[in-house]
Design a protein around this motif. Structure first.
Motif, PDB file in Angstrom:
ATOM      1  N   ASP A 190      17.777  82.278  49.477  1.00 31.83           N
ATOM      2  CA  ASP A 190      17.980  81.079  49.338  1.00 31.83           C
ATOM      3  C   ASP A 190      18.653  80.536  47.967  1.00 31.83           C
ATOM      4  N   ARG A 191      17.696  81.102  47.155  1.00 33.55           N
ATOM      5  CA  ARG A 191      17.792  80.862  45.634  1.00 33.55           C
ATOM      6  C   ARG A 191      18.807  81.927  45.133  1.00 33.55           C
ATOM      7  N   PHE A 192      18.615  83.273  45.411  1.00 30.55           N
ATOM      8  CA  PHE A 192      19.449  83.941  44.633  1.00 30.55           C
ATOM      9  C   PHE A 192      20.428  84.913  45.352  1.00 30.55           C
ATOM     10  N   ALA A 193      20.988  84.322  46.655  1.00 30.85           N
ATOM     11  CA  ALA A 193      21.794  84.991  47.378  1.00 30.85           C
ATOM     12  C   ALA A 193      23.130  85.369  46.501  1.00 30.85           C
ATOM     13  N   SER A 194      23.598  86.668  46.631  1.00 29.75           N
ATOM     14  CA  SER A 194      25.123  87.207  46.070  1.00 29.75           C
ATOM     15  C   SER A 194      25.955  86.078  46.292  1.00 29.75           C
ATOM     16  N   ALA A 195      26.037  85.495  47.529  1.00 30.70           N
ATOM     17  CA  ALA A 195      27.197  84.574  47.813  1.00 30.70           C
ATOM     18  C   ALA A 195      27.029  83.362  46.742  1.00 30.70           C
ATOM     19  N   GLU A 196      25.911  83.000  46.068  1.00 33.70           N
ATOM     20  CA  GLU A 196      26.037  82.172  45.257  1.00 33.70           C
ATOM     21  C   GLU A 196      27.115  82.466  44.131  1.00 33.70           C
ATOM     22  N   PRO A 197      27.617  81.453  43.760  1.00 35.03           N
ATOM     23  CA  PRO A 197      28.681  81.587  42.835  1.00 35.03           C
ATOM     24  C   PRO A 197      27.819  82.157  41.389  1.00 35.03           C
ATOM     25  N   SER A 198      28.731  82.847  40.564  1.00 36.20           N
ATOM     26  CA  SER A 198      28.107  83.361  39.375  1.00 36.20           C
ATOM     27  C   SER A 198      27.884  82.220  38.343  1.00 36.20           C
ATOM     28  N   PRO A 199      27.137  82.480  37.527  1.00 38.48           N
ATOM     29  CA  PRO A 199      26.624  81.344  36.661  1.00 38.48           C
ATOM     30  C   PRO A 199      27.806  80.951  35.689  1.00 38.48           C
ATOM     31  N   PRO A 200      27.977  79.776  35.165  1.00 37.86           N
ATOM     32  CA  PRO A 200      29.060  79.625  34.389  1.00 37.86           C
ATOM     33  C   PRO A 200      28.851  79.997  33.256  1.00 37.86           C
ATOM     34  N   ASN A 201      30.088  80.316  32.346  1.00 37.07           N
ATOM     35  CA  ASN A 201      29.937  80.484  31.101  1.00 37.07           C
ATOM     36  C   ASN A 201      29.713  79.457  30.246  1.00 37.07           C
ATOM     37  N   VAL A 202      28.920  79.457  29.613  1.00 35.22           N
ATOM     38  CA  VAL A 202      28.551  77.862  28.728  1.00 35.22           C
ATOM     39  C   VAL A 202      28.258  78.563  27.335  1.00 35.22           C
ATOM     40  N   PRO A 203      29.017  77.885  26.339  1.00 31.87           N
ATOM     41  CA  PRO A 203      28.357  78.165  24.912  1.00 31.87           C
ATOM     42  C   PRO A 203      26.935  77.532  24.735  1.00 31.87           C
ATOM     43  N   PRO A 204      26.388  78.340  23.664  1.00 28.27           N
ATOM     44  CA  PRO A 204      24.865  77.779  23.188  1.00 28.27           C
ATOM     45  C   PRO A 204      24.867  76.040  23.294  1.00 28.27           C
ATOM     46  N   LEU A 205      24.140  75.273  23.881  1.00 29.17           N
ATOM     47  CA  LEU A 205      24.106  73.922  23.891  1.00 29.17           C
ATOM     48  C   LEU A 205      23.970  73.367  22.647  1.00 29.17           C
ATOM     49  N   LYS A 206      23.202  74.067  21.635  1.00 28.02           N
ATOM     50  CA  LYS A 206      23.189  73.122  20.381  1.00 28.02           C
ATOM     51  C   LYS A 206      24.485  73.136  19.638  1.00 28.02           C
ATOM     52  N   SER A 207      25.391  74.215  20.112  1.00 21.74           N
ATOM     53  CA  SER A 207      26.594  74.523  19.296  1.00 21.74           C
ATOM     54  C   SER A 207      27.516  73.580  19.871  1.00 21.74           C
ATOM     55  N   VAL A 208      27.377  72.970  20.887  1.00 22.48           N
ATOM     56  CA  VAL A 208      28.427  71.777  21.530  1.00 22.48           C
ATOM     57  C   VAL A 208      27.827  70.405  21.468  1.00 22.48           C
ATOM     58  N   SER A 209      26.642  70.142  21.178  1.00 25.40           N
ATOM     59  CA  SER A 209      26.127  69.060  21.284  1.00 25.40           C
ATOM     60  C   SER A 209      26.441  68.054  19.889  1.00 25.40           C
ATOM     61  N   PRO A 210      26.581  66.680  20.133  1.00 27.59           N
ATOM     62  CA  PRO A 210      27.194  66.124  18.906  1.00 27.59           C
ATOM     63  C   PRO A 210      25.867  65.352  18.370  1.00 27.59           C
ATOM     64  N   ALA A 211      24.769  66.071  18.442  1.00 19.79           N
ATOM     65  CA  ALA A 211      23.518  65.531  17.877  1.00 19.79           C
ATOM     66  C   ALA A 211      22.558  66.992  18.050  1.00 19.79           C
ATOM     67  N   PRO A 212      21.253  66.759  17.430  1.00 19.75           N
ATOM     68  CA  PRO A 212      20.345  67.964  17.438  1.00 19.75           C
ATOM     69  C   PRO A 212      20.300  68.149  19.396  1.00 19.75           C
ATOM     70  N   PHE A 213      20.156  69.284  19.658  1.00 19.01           N
ATOM     71  CA  PHE A 213      19.872  69.378  21.187  1.00 19.01           C
ATOM     72  C   PHE A 213      18.450  69.928  21.403  1.00 19.01           C
ATOM     73  N   GLY A 214      17.607  69.043  22.116  1.00 15.13           N
ATOM     74  CA  GLY A 214      16.142  69.516  22.216  1.00 15.13           C
ATOM     75  C   GLY A 214      15.670  69.816  23.581  1.00 15.13           C
ATOM     76  N   THR A 215      14.622  70.447  23.695  1.00 11.05           N
ATOM     77  CA  THR A 215      13.973  70.573  24.841  1.00 11.05           C
ATOM     78  C   THR A 215      12.291  70.168  24.671  1.00 11.05           C
ATOM     79  N   ALA A 216      11.824  69.827  25.798  1.00  3.42           N
ATOM     80  CA  ALA A 216      10.219  69.892  25.941  1.00  3.42           C
ATOM     81  C   ALA A 216       9.828  71.094  25.846  1.00  3.42           C
TER      82      ALA A 216
END
Ligand code: 9MR
Length: 377
Positions: free
Chosen positions: A41-67
């Motif tokens: 259910d979670r990791f089936a090969s039919a799942e679309p491959s993960p999107p290509n995303v730049p590091p979030l802190k490099s595109v965020s217009p302010a400091p990008f944080g996490t808990a």
């Protein structure tokens, strides 16, 4: 608007055990072998491959944080993901009364928040303190105190905690979640019983200001954007506090979103609240795919499309704020399996409320954030 989906207090996650394991790659693999159906259910090969995303802190217009939870510092996969994507950390629960005062007022426990602060410093990341005064915490530790003894404990707690992290945190959530869920008024709690509804906030902000004159002091709340009455109540509270001379300097929009918030509502609220001219912190973003309390035949893909739309709207509205008001943009965790939505009995193993999956691969939500930051609606 009817609230269909879980909000923070619904799951009362502060009642859940705190020892949740961060899922290492090995744990995920082991559990997927043991549970082939769930794994499909979670990791089936039919799942679309993960999107290509730049590091979030490099595109965020302010400091990008996490808990962050202290135990995650020991997890190399988590550390690598955080180093790549974030520039700011908010302790998820170990800087609250529930941890600091677990052994009582006289024996504060700072080991975990110290560890997180040292990690942030070593990594060159900023730290946001969370949270000094919360209706949900401190009742046991303060039980039996009254009058001047209560005041000494209240002021003393803020002085000790905010004082200890002076120069180490950039900012504090001084008061968390003072407003009732339906927006009909302010919550009654052990703090309001002594100081009044606005009184405890006023006192807390003044004490925090004295303990750390340099930290930016925030009022933090959830569902302002999605429950209109609560949004109005928040605006009124901010106005009252400012009029009373409260050293409130920033507004925290937790942003525990859900997928059926009507389009446009989030952006409109950000525009409205920006009129105070104060810095805004999107402080705890996640977006659950769950729609409880009603029959919902939508599949996961459809839900994720709705999620992406809400998240892009928030990111774009944040990016459109004047630069001085873009304080930081924080997600309430990085990987789905680390989310508070994915702990305990209610976890169905399917919710994907965060930007990365359990392997640390970008979810569509990460792409939605990057797209929103670029749009600047
Ligand atoms: O995600 C946090 C969870 O691990 C803690 O057990 C819980 C109680 O401390 O708090 C959760 O975080 C909450 C935050 O502090 C305030 N807004 C709602 C968040 C989710 O419940």
């Amino acid at each position: 608007m009817k609230r269909e989906t879980p909000h923070p207090s619904r799951f009362a996650s502060h009642l859940l055990p705190q020892g949740e394991k961060a899922w290492s790659r090995r744990t995920v693999l082991a559990s997927s072998l043991a549970l082939p159906l769930a794994a499909c259910d979670r990791f089936a090969s039919a799942e679309p491959s993960p999107p290509n995303v730049p590091p979030l802190k490099s595109v965020s217009p302010a400091p990008f944080g996490t808990a962050i939870k202290a135990e995650q510092i020991d997890n190399p996969d988590w550390v690598a993901l955080a180093r790549a994507n974030v520039s700011q950390l908010t302790p998820e629960w170990e800087m609250k009364m529930e941890y600091i005062l677990a052994d009582g007022l006289d024996q504060p426990r700072f080991d975990r928040s110290d560890r997180i602060a040292a990690f942030a410093q070593a990594q060159g990341m900023a730290m946001h303190g969370h949270t000094l005064i919360w209706y949900a915490q401190g009742k046991e530790a303060f039980a039996g105190l009254s009058g001047a003894a209560f005041d000494r404990a209240f002021d003393g707690y803020i002085a000790a905690v905010a004082g200890r992290y002076r120069g180490k945190v950039r900012s504090w959530d001084v008061v968390n979640e003072p407003i009732l869920d339906d927006g009909s008024g302010m919550r009654d709690c052990h703090w309001s019983a002594r100081y009044g509804h606005d009184g405890y906030s006023l006192r807390a902000f003044e004490q925090a200001r004295a303990a750390d004159p340099d930290a930016i002091l925030f009022l933090n709340e959830y569902n302002q954007e999605s429950v209109p009455a609560k949004g109005v109540q928040f605006l009124k509270l901010v106005e009252r506090l400012l009029k009373a001379g409260c050293p409130l300097q920033g507004l925290g929009l937790q942003s525990h979103l859900w997928i059926d918030i009507p389009p446009g509502v989030i952006a409109a609220y950000l525009r409205e609240i920006s009129q105070f001219g104060l810095p805004i912190h999107v402080s705890e973003l996640d977006c659950t795919l769950r729609t409880e309390d009603r029959l919902d035949l939508r599949g996961q893909a459809e839900r994720m499309t709705a999620q992406s739309a809400r998240v892009t709207e928030l990111a774009a509205a944040f990016a459109a704020l004047p630069q001085a008001q873009r304080f930081a943009f924080t997600t309430w965790g990085l990987r789905d399996a680390d989310s508070w939505y994915r702990q305990g009995e209610k976890d169905d193993g399917k919710d994907k409320p965060l930007p990365f999956d359990s392997f640390g691969r970008p979810n569509p939500m990460a792409a939605a954030l990057a797209a929103g930051f670029k749009t600047r609606a």
